[in-house]
Write a protein that holds these residues in place. Sequence first.
Motif, PDB file in Angstrom:
ATOM      1  N   VAL A   2       0.856  -1.184   0.000  1.00  0.00           N
ATOM      2  CA  VAL A   2       0.000   0.000   0.000  1.00  0.00           C
ATOM      3  C   VAL A   2       0.891   1.233   0.000  1.00  0.00           C
ATOM      4  O   VAL A   2       1.693   1.439   0.923  1.00  0.00           O
ATOM      5  CB  VAL A   2      -0.942   0.009   1.216  1.00  0.00           C
ATOM      6  CG1 VAL A   2      -1.851   1.232   1.174  1.00  0.00           C
ATOM      7  CG2 VAL A   2      -1.778  -1.272   1.244  1.00  0.00           C
ATOM      8  N   VAL A   3       0.759   2.056  -1.045  1.00  0.00           N
ATOM      9  CA  VAL A   3       1.608   3.233  -1.186  1.00  0.00           C
ATOM     10  C   VAL A   3       0.758   4.482  -1.224  1.00  0.00           C
ATOM     11  O   VAL A   3      -0.420   4.457  -1.608  1.00  0.00           O
ATOM     12  CB  VAL A   3       2.472   3.144  -2.466  1.00  0.00           C
ATOM     13  CG1 VAL A   3       3.350   1.917  -2.444  1.00  0.00           C
ATOM     14  CG2 VAL A   3       1.597   3.141  -3.716  1.00  0.00           C
ATOM     15  N   GLY A   4       1.358   5.585  -0.826  1.00  0.00           N
ATOM     16  CA  GLY A   4       0.674   6.864  -0.825  1.00  0.00           C
ATOM     17  C   GLY A   4       1.489   7.860  -0.043  1.00  0.00           C
ATOM     18  O   GLY A   4       2.479   7.499   0.606  1.00  0.00           O
ATOM     19  N   PRO A   5       1.122   9.117  -0.064  1.00  0.00           N
ATOM     20  CA  PRO A   5       1.888  10.121   0.673  1.00  0.00           C
ATOM     21  C   PRO A   5       1.845   9.872   2.168  1.00  0.00           C
ATOM     22  O   PRO A   5       0.877   9.328   2.700  1.00  0.00           O
ATOM     23  CB  PRO A   5       1.188  11.440   0.314  1.00  0.00           C
ATOM     24  CG  PRO A   5      -0.191  11.045  -0.102  1.00  0.00           C
ATOM     25  CD  PRO A   5      -0.045   9.700  -0.749  1.00  0.00           C
ATOM     26  N   ARG A   6       2.927  10.224   2.830  1.00  0.00           N
ATOM     27  CA  ARG A   6       2.956  10.106   4.288  1.00  0.00           C
ATOM     28  C   ARG A   6       1.787  10.891   4.868  1.00  0.00           C
ATOM     29  O   ARG A   6       1.505  12.021   4.464  1.00  0.00           O
ATOM     30  CB  ARG A   6       4.270  10.651   4.839  1.00  0.00           C
ATOM     31  CG  ARG A   6       4.372  10.570   6.368  1.00  0.00           C
ATOM     32  CD  ARG A   6       5.645  11.200   6.866  1.00  0.00           C
ATOM     33  NE  ARG A   6       6.824  10.436   6.470  1.00  0.00           N
ATOM     34  CZ  ARG A   6       7.274   9.355   7.111  1.00  0.00           C
ATOM     35  NH1 ARG A   6       6.615   8.897   8.169  1.00  0.00           N
ATOM     36  NH2 ARG A   6       8.358   8.729   6.692  1.00  0.00           N
TER      37      ARG A   6
END
Length: 434
Positions: free
Chosen positions: A45-49
């Motif tokens: 799961v990736v995305g901005p902090r």
Amino acid sequence: MTESPEPEIGADARAQADDHEGLYPRSVEWLVRDELLPAFPALWVVGPRGCGKSTSMSRFAHAVLDLSEPGTRLAAREDPDGALSDTGGTLLVDEWQEAPEILGAIKRAVDADRSSRPGRFIVTGSVRAATQAATWPGTGRLIRVRMHGLSWAEMERVERYNPIDALFNLDQVQFASSEWRRNDYLEAIVAGRFPVAVDLSAPNRHRWFRAYVEQLIDRDAQQVSPHTPRAGKLRPVLESCAARTGQQLNKQATARDAGVDFRTADAYLGLLEDLCIISRLPAWHEKRLQRLTRSPKIVLTDPGMAAYLLNTDAASLGRDPMLIGQMFETFAATELLAHIETAAEETRMFHARDRDGKEVDLVLESRGNVVGVEVKSSSVVGRDDARGLMWLRDRLGDEFAGGVVLSSGRIPFQIDDRVWALPLSSLWHAPVSP
């Protein structure tokens, strides 16, 4: 490793938990729960902090391996395979980039499991792998899931509504009038999409964004990049991106804005994209449409951060006719980006522009069908605002599923064949069947 009680992930139980805790329901959660965890052994799961990855994914975990904790991180580096003790359920590996060795251990665990038991691992953290492709062990084993900041459908707790699906079925749905006014949209733009910041007062939100950008520049970028970026140069590149959000990417202009050479600007743009802070919308192409430009469009993935970097609030934004157009388009683009992952059919988003100046702000394409989207800050729109959509429709014929002009107007109406004017809030207010 932190053990968690076996999670209740039924829809009713989770909705009750959301109401109790005051958490926003996230559309990607039902995708993970209903479709991905039952089918695949490992998710990435990736995305901005700060977009809510860890909070959301912990709801499905029986145990959490938090690699931001020094002791856990050291143990994982020294014995990554031992750190993945089998809980019999789902293990959340949080902040994997703190101990990259853990990815090799996940690969070995997945490969050794001849039963391919689904739902074993959820991995969250940096997208640094994009710059380390040669050593990335997740290919074919980790299913990538993109998570964005809060959509307004999530903020209004309309969890299952996906506006992309509605836009591809304009002839089957009927949109209602909106209560939103132009100033409501301005306030929503500057509030942004980060769960922690969206409900803060304006002064505290400003402080939060300042701290976020400082950590982004001083720590996150240093961790992600294989070469140490210069904070004094990276921030001007980010500020240039904010000033040019919603416009075609011009690397030479960004380099000039930031006072760096072209190669440095190009590298820093890639770094900001790895950090999920900017997104490039590719130029759309079709063989029947000649003279289309090939330059991508750039958007900051959080309009509130763009407003902070430009030192503007809702009142000052409303007085800047050029910037308000960019920010309205950025707001609409990021709203749609948040829904692409959960659309019923695989969908990609582009922009279209030819060398004669004809353009469509956003182009959605799915299985050979195309939807065009124009975004206007005005509350009054007409045929002139839909010229790009009608140009696209006339050249695509039956492949043109429909076009919409999204604006701060309140009443939906049909402009022309397969072309509609809709309130921008139609992206989160579900239509009703005709």
